[in-house]
Design an enzyme around this catalytic site. Structure first.
Site, mmCIF file in Angstrom:
data_model
loop_
_atom_site.group_PDB
_atom_site.id
_atom_site.type_symbol
_atom_site.label_atom_id
_atom_site.label_comp_id
_atom_site.label_asym_id
_atom_site.label_seq_id
_atom_site.Cartn_x
_atom_site.Cartn_y
_atom_site.Cartn_z
ATOM 1 N N HIS A 22 0.816 -1.208 0.000
ATOM 2 C CA HIS A 22 0.000 0.000 0.000
ATOM 3 C C HIS A 22 0.854 1.265 0.000
ATOM 4 C CE1 HIS A 22 -3.890 -2.064 0.735
ATOM 5 N NE2 HIS A 22 -3.107 -2.970 1.258
ATOM 6 N N ASP A 116 -6.002 5.548 1.108
ATOM 7 C CA ASP A 116 -6.051 4.158 0.675
ATOM 8 C C ASP A 116 -7.493 3.640 0.771
ATOM 9 O OD1 ASP A 116 -3.917 1.735 0.397
ATOM 10 O OD2 ASP A 116 -5.775 1.057 1.328
#
Ligand SMILES: *[C@@H]1O[C@H](CO)[C@@H](O)[C@H](O)[C@H]1NC(C)=O
Length: 460
Positions: A22, A116
């Site tokens: 991520h 995210d």
């Protein structure tokens, strides 16, 4: 887009979640934005889970002094999941009420906030309350996004329960994918992190200002079309493909790669299952046998723990002294997080035995390196399927998920030989590299997508 117009420049804040998978695309996006004169504040959840993340962050901030770092101190809580990264994402979410003061203290005031997708359900209500445009960076494939966006509907209708493995999942009349590709946790009856995230975050993402995805139009034309044409959701948020997010200069270390420098062009197989996946010990040994038997040269990243802070076991202990000696004759073994960019960009590297984490797929496309796919868990079968269809690589479907079976060395060797010896695959991979560079180059599809977004942010 320049200051000469008298407009204020966009100021964008980025908030990644946990784990290199991520963090990496967020860092690359930040680098891309500053190169286009966007002011960037990078919010780092503190502490990080792995040493690799904190090292990547310090290298990054050292090479981009113009990017402001803002530490987001997480609340101390009890650990409740066996996965340290999932745990951390929960922790970031439960600390999210601390974000508003942090965001409003930033100067100049923000034009947009990019988070995210795993944080969407916690963060989007906060940005809505302060009327801050909130974008989501989706760190997997657009094909995975079709599943992510439709999951609450699918789960609600229980259609997934009734399908056979080989059946294709449909939403309305749209074919999404065979059930066999779906990440196993999404099919479990019991609650788990991924299911919860796909239920809660998916619902909130639809209320975001838009979704940025690290892919490119020619690579995932079909899935992007299905989403943007309203076939997956009736009113989807705008989905903008901005990939492949190019690696930035300091992702290359000055690592001694003398061994690699001495190998013929395209002759080396790079073997890595990513920053998170650790193979079982017996599978590590079979893979070692397979690599030797294949006759190929290789660089092999061996990992036997999920979090690098716990990586203390000696490699030789895992694969044995004898195997270790034979391996050293044919290849290079690295036991830790390597700068994947050092390896994939090296002219000696011609193949990638990969778990097909999405960043790895995009990096292979970027460098035109063919993939031998060995998906292990999560979204990786979905990604491997894309790799195979587009002609970037091959996939042995019968190898299954991680731990489902022990794949023996002889079979691994045979597949490595077939992949490394496949000339048409080599040429196809180079064609994909060209497409990838075109997409992000001036006037390419990903370049245009990002330019339009920045244009909007400049006016906010
Ligand atoms: C090379 O790979 C392609 C898949 O892209 C496959 O269709 C073809 O049969 C392979 N060729 C050989 C000689 O194995």
């Amino acid at each position: 887009m320049s200051a000469s117009g008298g407009r204020k420049l966009a100021h964008v804040a980025l908030l990644p979640s946990a784990g290199m998978g991520h963090l990496t695309p967020f860092l690359r996006l930040a680098a891309l934005l500053v190169a286009r004169n966007v002011q960037v504040t990078f919010i780092t959840p503190h502490p990080t889970v792995s040493l690799t993340e904190s090292q990547a962050l310090s290298t990054f901030f050292a090479s981009f002094p113009q990017i402001k770092q803002k530490q987001f101190h997480l609340l101390p809580v009890e650990k409740n999941s066996f996965d340290p990264f999932f745990n951390h994402i929960e922790l970031i979410k439960s600390s999210s009420h601390l974000l508003p003061p942090l965001l409003s203290a930033l100067t100049p005031s923000l034009s947009a906030f990019i988070t995210d997708m795993t944080l969407a359900s916690a963060v989007i209500p906060i940005t809505q309350a302060i009327s801050l445009p909130n974008y989501v960076l989706f760190t997997s494939s657009a094909k995975m996004m079709t599943l992510f966006l439709s999951y609450p509907t699918l789960a609600g209708s229980r259609v997934l329960d009734d399908l056979e493995e080989t059946d294709v999942i449909k939403i309305r009349n749209l074919e999404l994918m065979p059930k066999s590709l779906v990440p196993p946790p999404l099919l479990q009856k019991s609650d788990n992190f991924l299911k919860k995230s796909f239920m809660e975050d998916s619902g909130k993402v639809t209320e975001s200002s838009g979704i940025l995805v690290n892919t490119f139009v020619s690579f995932e034309f079909e899935s992007l079309g299905k989403i943007n044409d309203g076939e997956v959701l009736e009113r989807p948020p705008a989905v903008v493909a901005i990939g492949p997010l190019p690696p930035y200069a300091s992702e290359k270390s000055r690592l001694q790669l003398a061994w690699l420098d001495d190998q013929p062009a395209g002759s080396v197989l790079y073997v890595s299952f990513g920053s998170r996946t650790a193979l079982a010990r017996d599978q590590i040994r079979e893979l070692g046998v397979g690599l030797i038997t294949s006759g190929s040269r290789f660089v092999w990243v061996v990992k036997n723990n999920i979090v690098d802070k716990e990586d203390s076991q000696e490699l030789e202990e895992v694969i044995g002294h004898e195997l270790m000696e034979r391996i050293n004759e044919k290849g290079l073994i690295v036991k830790s997080w390597v700068h994947q960019e050092d390896i994939l960009s090296h002219p000696a590297v011609g193949g990638f035995l990969s778990h097909c984490g999405w960043n790895s797929v995009m990096e292979a496309a970027w460098h035109g390196v063919r993939i031998l796919a060995w998906p292990q868990n999560g979204d990786q079968k979905v990604n491997a399927d894309i790799v195979e269809r587009i002609g970037l690589g091959t996939w042995v479907r019968s190898w299954g998920w991680s731990g489902e079976m022990l794949v023996n060395g002889a079979e691994i060797a045979e597949r490595i030989r077939a992949c490394m010896g496949n000339e048409s695959l080599r040429i196809q991979a180079l064609g994909i590299k060209e497409d990838a560079r075109k997409a992000v180059g001036f006037g390419g599809s990903s370049d245009k997508g990002l330019t339009e977004l920045i244009g909007m942010w400049n006016q906010f």
